[in-house]
Structures are given as structure tokens and as C-alpha cells.
Design an enzyme around this catalytic site. Structure first.
Site, short mmCIF file in Angstrom:
data_model
loop_
_atom_site.label_atom_id
_atom_site.label_comp_id
_atom_site.label_asym_id
_atom_site.label_seq_id
_atom_site.Cartn_x
_atom_site.Cartn_y
_atom_site.Cartn_z
N GLY A 257 4.44 4.55 -4.28
CA GLY A 257 3.40 4.03 -3.38
C GLY A 257 2.44 3.05 -4.05
N GLU B 107 7.01 10.48 -0.97
CA GLU B 107 6.91 9.62 -2.15
C GLU B 107 5.70 10.07 -2.96
OE1 GLU B 107 5.90 5.65 -0.64
OE2 GLU B 107 3.79 6.22 -0.65
N GLY C 265 0.83 -1.20 0.00
CA GLY C 265 0.00 0.00 0.00
C GLY C 265 0.86 1.26 0.00
N CYS C 266 0.22 2.39 -0.30
CA CYS C 266 0.97 3.65 -0.42
C CYS C 266 1.49 4.11 0.94
CB CYS C 266 0.09 4.72 -1.06
SG CYS C 266 -1.55 4.90 -0.33
N TYR C 267 0.62 4.12 1.95
CA TYR C 267 1.09 4.51 3.28
C TYR C 267 2.17 3.55 3.78
CZ TYR C 267 -2.84 7.82 3.86
OH TYR C 267 -3.72 8.86 3.75
#
Lengths: 367, 367, 367, 367
Positions: free
Chosen positions: A344, A338, A153-155
Site C-alpha cells: 500500500g 495488503e 495510496g494504500c486504500y
């Protein structure tokens, strides 16, 4: 030899970004894109910004069909909602086609954890042992030999890359970690919902998903592996008016030397300077060793005043990382920036694709 | 009886906001505005957006002159840089004119602390004992009788209002507090610097001033007073692409019952639910008691999903506060949103002005 | 064979974009960048977003010196203010080094016109006959053989490309042309001025430079050449809160058939439909003939509802063009969208560079 | 005596703005708000930004019911889609309750024109003769005595106020008028559609509704009345990334003296200066006479360089107007800026309400 690739569910922002990256990839040939809602339309019609690419006017979205995809492509990217991705991963893998999944379906090792965070039974628990978490800086070797890659995932990417080396080297405590993240609105997906209208997001900064965001499950799984002990963290995501970008601020406690048990620094300025210097050296060495040769990690020199900024990574697969020791609190602050759609999401998936295919890791991802 | 007021240094964003509020204030008569760079021009010329106000075409900026100001106004607002404000405060007070200062010059009780954070000798240390910190929700009675009011900084307001009641009531530990704040670009002031150009700020999220921002001095002074013990906090400000607004996320540790010494929750789910419920009740009661009747504090009901959002306070003197207990970490997350130019600066200064003059506290600050 | 290139004045937004494009250009080797203010610093330090490129940490800004540049580079790009560019162009050309100038210094054929619009004597009038206007779609052959290329302004590109084919083919009248343009803030340059601060530009839409913007001089020069008669147009630029992008709306009057002398359409619906259809066919054929094979002109199919949008060209060298005939007014509306820093400045300069060097025209400008 | 008022359809952006204005109006008492989707919820729940108003927590949205509304309110505002508004206007008027309608239903005098532009039969053509177009600067006297006020559209207001005085006084030709307008995204309404998502609007400038936008019908109706001859104009709306604001640029041709028939200026500079001066005087006098005493029209002094800017009218009921004569083209450029939700919609409706009720025209609309 180039590789034929397909994207299933290419209508959202991650899917669109995959289309962009794979259309221009020197070693990939995009042979199929699927989308229920856009079936029959060309890429040029659905994404006018790509209309100038020679293939954009010819390649048409089709209905997703695993058998057909396995014939059309040598590697399939899934850009689908969680729960749905597994429906395609299972038959594709059975047909021998490697899958790079951008959903959450194969990121967790535990079906029970999946159920706790995603509120339904895992659709294909038998595949969880087989999937590799697609963070190349951590799992490069396994990704090279994977058949099922679960793109992070991005986070999680923005938190794991800065935190893992410090935990692995035992430089920070595995307890009390806090991650505060700011995300651009594309992180919410291309959804026709009032909350994500321009007027509702412009001039708005707001937290959400507090205190138990779904991404905590994969973040804690990977931090626990790095620390070799169970890790529970505090994670607070916020939406801010950017198109793209995640900025994460991590609060960590150095393990030794720097503080006494009550969290106080050494009393004398000389002792403090000495311990600060020693710790500074260790952290710098830890990051240099972990990422000094990484093509997509930009360690900001602690001797300059530069700090991460989302505008400096937008559109690229680079993650910027900087850190500061605070002599007043004894804490280590680590910051990362990012592009949530590239490093991400889709850029990182392409980085995994490159590893999987034996291509140069930076192919199609010009730094 | 209305009050004649003057603004010294009315060219920046806080000064402009003071002009807006005081032009429309039902009990104030703006009789003088000063600015070296704009001397001779009318308010309508300098701030076209106010040109429609009847007085905007008549009132001209003048060079600042304390003697003249003391004759023209009954209360003087200083919207000047730190270090410069004191030059006007000293003679104005000597001439018997009350001063509301929006700079940092009179916020700290200690001249040594001032020097540590502002890097020069305090210009008028003899006034530090006399000044009142202009946070009406905390110092209402003293503000009513003050001659010198030091209006708080924007970040401090967003941190102090949520944190003080909890510390005062002993509900959270005074150690390990973290405040992560996001600020709109007007917080950087109206400065012709490359860093604040549209192109440099749009699509940019970035931390700055880490780890020792100047506002820490007044934040820690006031938290220490609330906790009755010295408090050192972690504070990380970030710039995000908003015109106005500060969103602050506070990480706090509840003092009792909720966790054992190692930070773990009670083992059994029943015990945990019981302690959560007890603590939830105490926190709710603490905030209700502190702010239940405050005209400018909006406590978001913890029973709804509503969280603070800068767009819901923009242009108003309201601060929104919400909180969540995290059963996974044992931590208390408190969130606040304010308009940095109103509750974080000029609106709060007008609120103090209302108290000082015996006007209704909300006069000119329609909620 | 690759070409060694240098950029003089690489600190502004056009210069930065040139750095981006030339660092990644497959046939160019960036050997020198100059900037008075940044001399001694590396590209990575001045433009953190390029820090990941292998050369960004090695290449240092130097003071501009024509002799040295002529030794370091085979082609020199000038990204300097007007008036200053000529100072470097003259000696570079004398030393036999081709120059691509992004300023206005060599765009006009007439020194008198230059003086009228730029308010000073032309610094090198003897070069005006030698320079080629760098609009590849119009002057491709001449650009291939040029020694001095005057890269067009951002607004002119967005107006000339849509208008020239229609004027050249005699489809629209050369009188009464109106161009209304919207520009992102980067068009104002990287200047530390209050007008371009985030807070002054966000939530702001405003005209400026009305009625006689400097770019009119080159716009009218080129339209006059296309029409073979002197053309005077109305041009109104506006600033809107984008980082990048120009959207231009052109109002034109078709020459024949469609209207009578008073500007009225044929009375009967049948006649009107017939003339509309005929004119529609001519305009479509005109654009197809002019741009059907152009790599960077995207003609939006008039049969779809698609209209130009700056977000669909941001970061690319593509200009989108669409048109609509209005049966109610008899007018032809033509719309264009471009990235002001790419097709409107640095991308177009690189396109000229490719032509000059005999490289594929799209090299380094992936569509 | 205060007036009881109700808002039908208070969930969109115009409705929300009406709620804001009427909650704070010194002479209005908001007694009912209706919304099918929000029935049962309080204003504070639906619009958190108003939660601090004493009435926001008590007033609940109800299902719309004309009989009930006629009992609850003395004036009813309709903020509904066209076609739907008439359903409520008819019974309310029959029950003797004055109606201020913000939709397009009663703006046109001709049911045939309505059908042409809105693609369905007019729902209550018998009311068209009774309704008054709610542009106070033009129809003040009639508005005072109206029972049905058709509040103008946002684009029409920005075009009509600058154009009508010039046409009425015969200073500009009624032919060949062009209006190019830029609108913030709130103009598109609060609709859950992909086109209006933050990511689709940020960094985007795009035309739409070309060439026959619905607002043309009311614009041309009112311009024709002012010119006393049928007027057809060119109108091109664009969406730009603002929350609020419309900027309109009008291109007009002065009628006499200034140009000969071919549109050329007098040949000699002296003659030209004389005619420019004469025309300048006439235009200035025309606007001064029309708007010199208007509380909400801000004529920007042509002797300064000030031009309209949406940020200078945001949140207010003011429209800014400036003009420039172009000696090169003989054209008159007129520019206007307004807040599309205030002077372009709800503020203007409240201005009409004030006239209707005999209140000061600026009540609740502090300039």
C-alpha cells in the site's frame, strides 16, 4: 550497477518502511535521508530497530535540499505530505533526477479534481501530464520509462487491483460499486494526536472520512480509465486496532447472464447453476489472465475456503485477492488484503523503482 | 418482588455476561447456574473476575435438569448452542416456566428456513408460533406477555435496529441492501480452536462466512416484516482484534425524490440541495420517532462529526446509530456500534427479562 | 555448496518460523517438512503467509520417518515437544545426520536434573555428553564441530546472554539473582487451549509457572558454569498480550567496591561517585569485550536513554541489552529484549546451523 | 443526604474515570467539572461513552475557579498534574471545602523529598502535615476525618497493599525489596505524544523510568512507616499493551526461621518442610488478619493455582493478591493485580470519598 537513492521526509511510517526496504535492497545504496525534525541524527538513533544494519549508525538525517539530493542520489523517493512533495519534485526533475513520490501530489490527471479533494491549488499542474501512476500490475511499461512516478495510496491499491481487471473485461457494471475498507492505525501516519493514542484505538472499531474520503479521487480516476466510462463509487474506510494491514471488501454487480434486469437470478435451479458456472469461469479466467504471473498478487483458489487475512501479508509486498459469487443476491464479492505500508505504500514504490532501474521486479521485496 | 432466575449453559461468553448482569441486577436473584463441564464448581472458581460478589463463592454450577430448574427459578435463561436449547425449553414451558433463549432455536418463524440455515430438523417446531423475537425496540408489547423469548443474534441486532425504521416508513428500498459487519473475537464463542488463539487473531482482519452466514435467516425475516415484502440482503461479517464490539456499516438506497431511476441525482445543484434537505429531514424524523425515547439507542446528531465507535458502547447495553447521505452516489450510509455480548446478546436478554417481569426496562443495565 | 535441510514437527510456532527462515536462507534447501496432523498438505496450504514462495506450493508435509529424513537432508531440525525429540535424534545421529533440536531434550548435562524438571526419565541419557548447548555467543567453537545441538529455550536466551559475561568476569555475585520475564503469547505454543484464546489474553497480564518453571534447569546449569559455582536464581515468567517478544529484567548485585557487606554504598558522595564510575567502566568493558563484535547482540549505549523494547527486535535475530547501576540500592539492573521465536528459538537454531555448516553466521538472518 | 461533588481537571484518563464513577454514584451529585481545554462543552460531547447518562448532556465543563467550586460542591476532586493541584487545594481548603487530590502534591510528608523527586519547590508545604494518604485499608480512620486526602499513585497502591502487612508484622526484611511492575498505557495519561501512539505501544514491552521513578518517594515513605525503619526499594516499571491494569511482582525475604544467615534453607527436607509450613501459616494469617474483611482486597487462596490477572480486576476497585514461598531460594514472591484507573486512582479516591462522607465504603463501587 547499483543505484544511489535518497528519501526525503523519512520520519513517518512510510518513510521508515522505505528506509527498511532500501537498507536491505541488493541493488540500492541509500545515500541520503532527510527530515527537518531529525536533522543531524543517525538512522540508528531515529529508528532503533534498524540500528543493527551496518549503515544505520553512519547515515545521518539532513535538511532537505534539492540541489544536494540531485548530486547524492540517482533516484529520489519523496515521503512527504501532499502539497509539500511538489516543492521538491519540481527542482529534482529539472535537475534530471527521477522522482518516486508517495504523496498524492501527482496521482491525479486533473488539477481541478486535485483542488476539489485537497482544498488547495495544485502546486505544479504542468507535471500532471508527465507523471505515471505507480501501479506496476497496470502500468508496468510506462513505469519503466517514467521520470515522475506517483505511488498510489494504500486504500486505492487495495481497491484498484481487485476491481480493474473485472471492469476492463466488462464483467461487472461500472455503477453501484461499493468498497468497504478496514485499515490498521499506521495508515493514519505518525502523528502526535489524541485520536491515535493506544488507549483510543485499542478495543475501538470506527468509520471515518464518510462519505467523501480524499482517496476517492484517484480510485475513481483509475476505475474510470479501466471501465472507459466515468465511475463513481461508495467508499467507507474504518480504523481497526492493527499496526499494519488493509482489508477491503468490494461489492460488485456482474454485467450479464447471471441476473435479469431486476437483479433476479434465473428462476430454475438448473439455469441458475449454468449461469453461475459460466460466470465463475469468466471471473476466474479474468483474474488468471490479469494476475496469474504477477509476483505480488496472490489469487486465493476459489475451490478452497481460504479468504484474505491481513496477518498473511504483513511485512510483505503481496496482495491477497479472493472472490465469491452470491447466488442469493447475484452479487460478486471481492476481498483483498495488503500491508498498507508495503504494497500500500513503500513496497510498491520500491517495486516501481525496480522497474525504473531495470532490476528484477522482486529485488529487495522477497515474497 | 424480586424474581428468581437461572442460567442454563453459563460457561460461554454470553453465559458469563449473563452471570455478570444478573448477579448485579437489583430485582433478580440468581438461584441456579448449570454447566456440564463446570458442575460442582462455584461461580467464583469458574469466573475469577466475579469472585468478589457475595454470592459468587456460594452458588455452584449444577448439571442441567429442567424439573429442578423449574422449581428453583421463575425465569430461565438458556445460553446453549442451537439445537440443544430446545431440549430444555420444551419441558420448562410445559412446567409453566418462562424461557429467554439466547440461541437461534426460536428466532425463525419457519421450520423449513431453520433447516435450510442450520442443517438439521427443527427440534420443536410447535413452539415457533409461540415465541417472540426479543428485540424490545420493535416488539416491546409482545415481549411483556411472552412465555418464550428468542433473544436476537449479535449481528442481527446491529443491522435490524438501524434498518427497520427506514423500511417500515418506506424511506429506503427493500432491494440491494448491504450490511458489512466487524466483530470482536468473543463473538466466536469460548471455543478451544486454533483460529481464535491470540496469535491468530492479533494483527489479523479477515472476512468469514461469506456469502451465506446463518444470521441472514433472522435478519431477512425481520427486514421482510418491516418492509412488508420479501427482503434479501448481502451480509459480510469480518473478525477483527477486539474483545468486544460489533460495528456495522449499512448501504441503503433512498426510495424517492433523491434519485432518478438510473440512480442519478437531480442535475442542478439547487434541485439536489432541495431533495437532500427534504430527505435529510425525513430520515432524521424517522429515527427520532422510532428511537427518540429509547433508553438504549443513542442517535448521533448528524450535525456533529461523531460516528459510532465500539469503545463508546463496550460494557453497556447501548447501540450507537449514525447516518450520512452521500450526494455523490445518492446512497444512505447507516452505521451502528454495539457490544456484541451486551446489546448483542445478554444485555438485550436482560432488557427482555425486565419487560417480562414488569421491572423498569433499564433495571440492572445502567446506561 | 548449499545444504539440504529438513524440519520435523513443523506445525507449531517455532516450526513455522523455521520454515520462514529456511525457505529464504541463501545456503539452505528445505527438502522435507514433517507433521503427523498436516501430512499430505503443502506448506502453502498449512501456512498461507508463505504461499508466495516458489517452493511453498510444491513441498508437502510428510509423516516423520528417520531413515527417510536421513536420506533427504544433510541437517535435520527437530521442532518437537520434549520427550518426543529424542525418538528422532537417536536414529538420525546413528545414521550420521547432524541434528539441531529445539526441544529441551538435550539441553541438560544431567539426566537426574532432567527427570526432576520434566517429570519423566530421560529418553536417551547416553547422548547428553555429546550434545552442545546452542548459544553461539558462548559456545561458538563447539557448535562448529557438534553433531547434536540443543537449541536453548526462549527465556534462557534472554537471561543467559546478559548474565553470563558478568558472572564469568566475577563482576556480580552468583547469589540472589532475580530474573523477571515478560513473554508474548506465541511462547505458549500453538495449542488449542482456552487460556490462549484472544479474549483470554487481550487486556491480560499474568504470571505463571511460579516459582519453579522448567527453564530454570538450563538457566542455572549455564549460569553455574559461567560462575564456576552452583547458582540458584529466582525466575518469574509473565504472559502479556504480544504476538512475539520477551523482555527480561535482571536484578544483580555487583561484587566489589560498590557496596560494603551490608549492601550499603560508600557514605560520602565523592566515594560513591568514584566507585560508581569505576564499576560503570568495568561493566561497560565486560560487555564490550563479550559482545562488541557479535552480529546479533545490540548493546544499548548507557549514555543514551534508550532501553530495550520488544518492537525493536521483532522478526530479527537481535537481542538488545541495556543496563543501569542504581546508586540508591547498589544494584545492577540489566534488561534484554528478543523475539522469542527468532533469537529465542528458530533464528538461533539457524545461527547454529550456519556455524555447523561453515556458512557466514548471519546467512539468512539479515540483521 | 447526598453530597455535591466537583472534578477539577476532568479531561485526562483519571478524570474521565472519576466522571464515570461519580455520575453513577448513588450518593454523589456531580455539579461541576472543569477543564481549560474543554470549557463550554458538555460531558456528552467530551466523553461520548457517557452520553447516555441523563446528566451528561446538561453538565458543561467550566474554567476552574476555586471560589465558584466551593459554592457548587461539598467535596472537590482534583485530577490535575502535580504542582498545579496545590493551586486549587489551598483556596478550597481555606474556604472550608474538603479536597481529594489525585496528584502527587500532598502524598509526601517532606517538602525536601518532594523537591528531590519532583524537581521543584513544594507549592504549599504548610499543608503536608494536614494531608492524609488515601489508602483506606491502611488509614481508614484518619481518612474519615480528613480535610485533605492525597490519593495514592497507581504503582504505589499495587506495591503497598501487598507489602505493608508483611513489614508491619515483621515477617519480611525491610532490606533488598524489589518491585517489578507492568502497566497498561492509560497509566501514561492522555498525552498527545508519539511514544503513546497505538503503533508505538502495540507489540511493544519496554521498561522506563529506571532506576529512580517518582513514585519511589511515596512507596518508600509508606513502607518505612510500616517497617518502622527507613526502607529503600528497587522499583522497575514497564509499559505493556493493555488499556488498563497494573501487575506487580514483589520479591521479599522472610525474616526468620526459614533461612539461615547466608540465605540457605535448613539442610534436611524434614526441617525445611517444617519451617516452610510454619512460615506459610504466618503469612496466611497476616494477610487474613489485614485483609480478610476488606471489601476490595481479593486474597487468592494459596491452595489453588490461581494467580492475579489484570483482566479479572479491569473496571473494578478490587486488588488481587497472591503469594508463593520458593523453597529453592527462600524468597517470598507476592503478586498483585489492579485496574490502574480504579483501585490505582479514581476508584480509590471514591472509596476515600465514601469514608469521608460516612457512606457505605462500597457505594458506587460495586465489587
Amino acid at each position: 550497477m547499483n543505484k544511489k537513492v535518497a528519501i526525503v521526509g523519512a520520519s513517518g511510517y512510510s518513510g521508515e518502511e522505505l528506509v527498511r526496504l532500501l537498507l536491505h535492497h541488493p541493488r540500492a545504496e541509500l545515500t541520503a535521508v532527510t527530515s527537518r525534525q531529525n536533522a543531524g541524527r543517525t538512522i540508528a538513533e531515529v529508528f532503533p530497530k534498524f540500528a543493527h544494519h551496518p549503515r544505520a549508525g553512519m547515515l545521518r538525517f539532513s535538511e532537505p535540499d534539492a540541489r544536494l539530493l540531485a548530486r547524492q542520489a540517482e533516484v529520489v523517493f519523496l515521503a512527504l505530505p501532499h502539497g509539500v512533495a511538489a516543492e521538491y519534485a519540481v527542482p529534482l526533475l529539472q535537475l534530471g533526477c527521477p522522482v518516486i513520490d508517495l504523496s498524492a501530489d501527482f496521482r491525479l490527471k486533473s488539477a481541478a479534481l486535485y483542488k476539489e479533494f485537497y482544498a488547495h491549488e495544485h502546486p505544479a499542474p504542468e507535471l500532471l501530464g508527465q507523471s505515471v501512476y505507480g501501479l506496476p500490475e497496470i502500468y508496468r511499461a510506462r513505469i519503466r520509462n517514467a521520470s515522475l512516478i506517483a505511488s498510489p495510496g494504500c486504500y486505492p491499491t487495495s481497491i484498484l487491483l481487485p476491481a480493474i481487471p473485472l471492469l476492463r473485461d466488462g464483467l461487472v457494471r461500472p455503477t453501484g460499486i461499493i468498497a468497504s475498507s478496514l485499515s490498521g492505525i499506521s495508515g493514519a501516519g505518525r502523528k502526535a494526536e489524541l485520536d491515535y493514542l493506544f488507549v483510543e484505538c485499542n478495543e475501538s472499531a470506527r468509520p471515518y472520512g464518510i462519505p467523501k474520503h480524499r482517496h476517492l479521487s484517484e480510485i475513481e480516476q483509475e476505475l474510470s480509465l479501466a471501465a472507459a466510462t466515468p465511475v463513481t463509487i461508495q467508499f467507507t474506510p474504518h480504523l481497526i486496532p492493527l499496526n499494519r494491514g488493509i482489508l477491503t471488501t468490494l461489492y460488485l454487480a456482474p454485467v450479464e447472464h447471471f441476473q435479469d434486469r431486476a437483479g433476479h437470478l434465473p428462476a430454475s435451479p438448473e439455469d441458475q447453476a449454468t449461469t453461475m458456472e459460466a460466470l465463475t469461469g469468466k471471473i476466474a479466467a479474468c483474474y488468471r489472465s490479469a494476475y496469474g504471473n504477477e509476483p505480488f498478487v496472490r489469487l486465493l483458489d476459489p475451490d478452497t475456503s481460504r479468504l484474505p487475512d491481513t496477518k498473511n501479508v504483513a511485512g510483505t509486498n503481496v496482495i491477497e485477492i479472493a472472490w465469491r459469487l452470491d447466488p442469493r443476491t447475484g452479487r460478486l464479492i471481492v476481498l483483498s488484503a495488503e500491508d498498507n505500508l508495503v504494497k500500500g505504500a513503500s513496497g510498491q514504490a520500491v517495486q516501481c523503482f525496480n522497474l525504473l532501474c531495470g532490476f528484477p521486479e522482486t529485488a529487495g521485496l522477497v515474497p
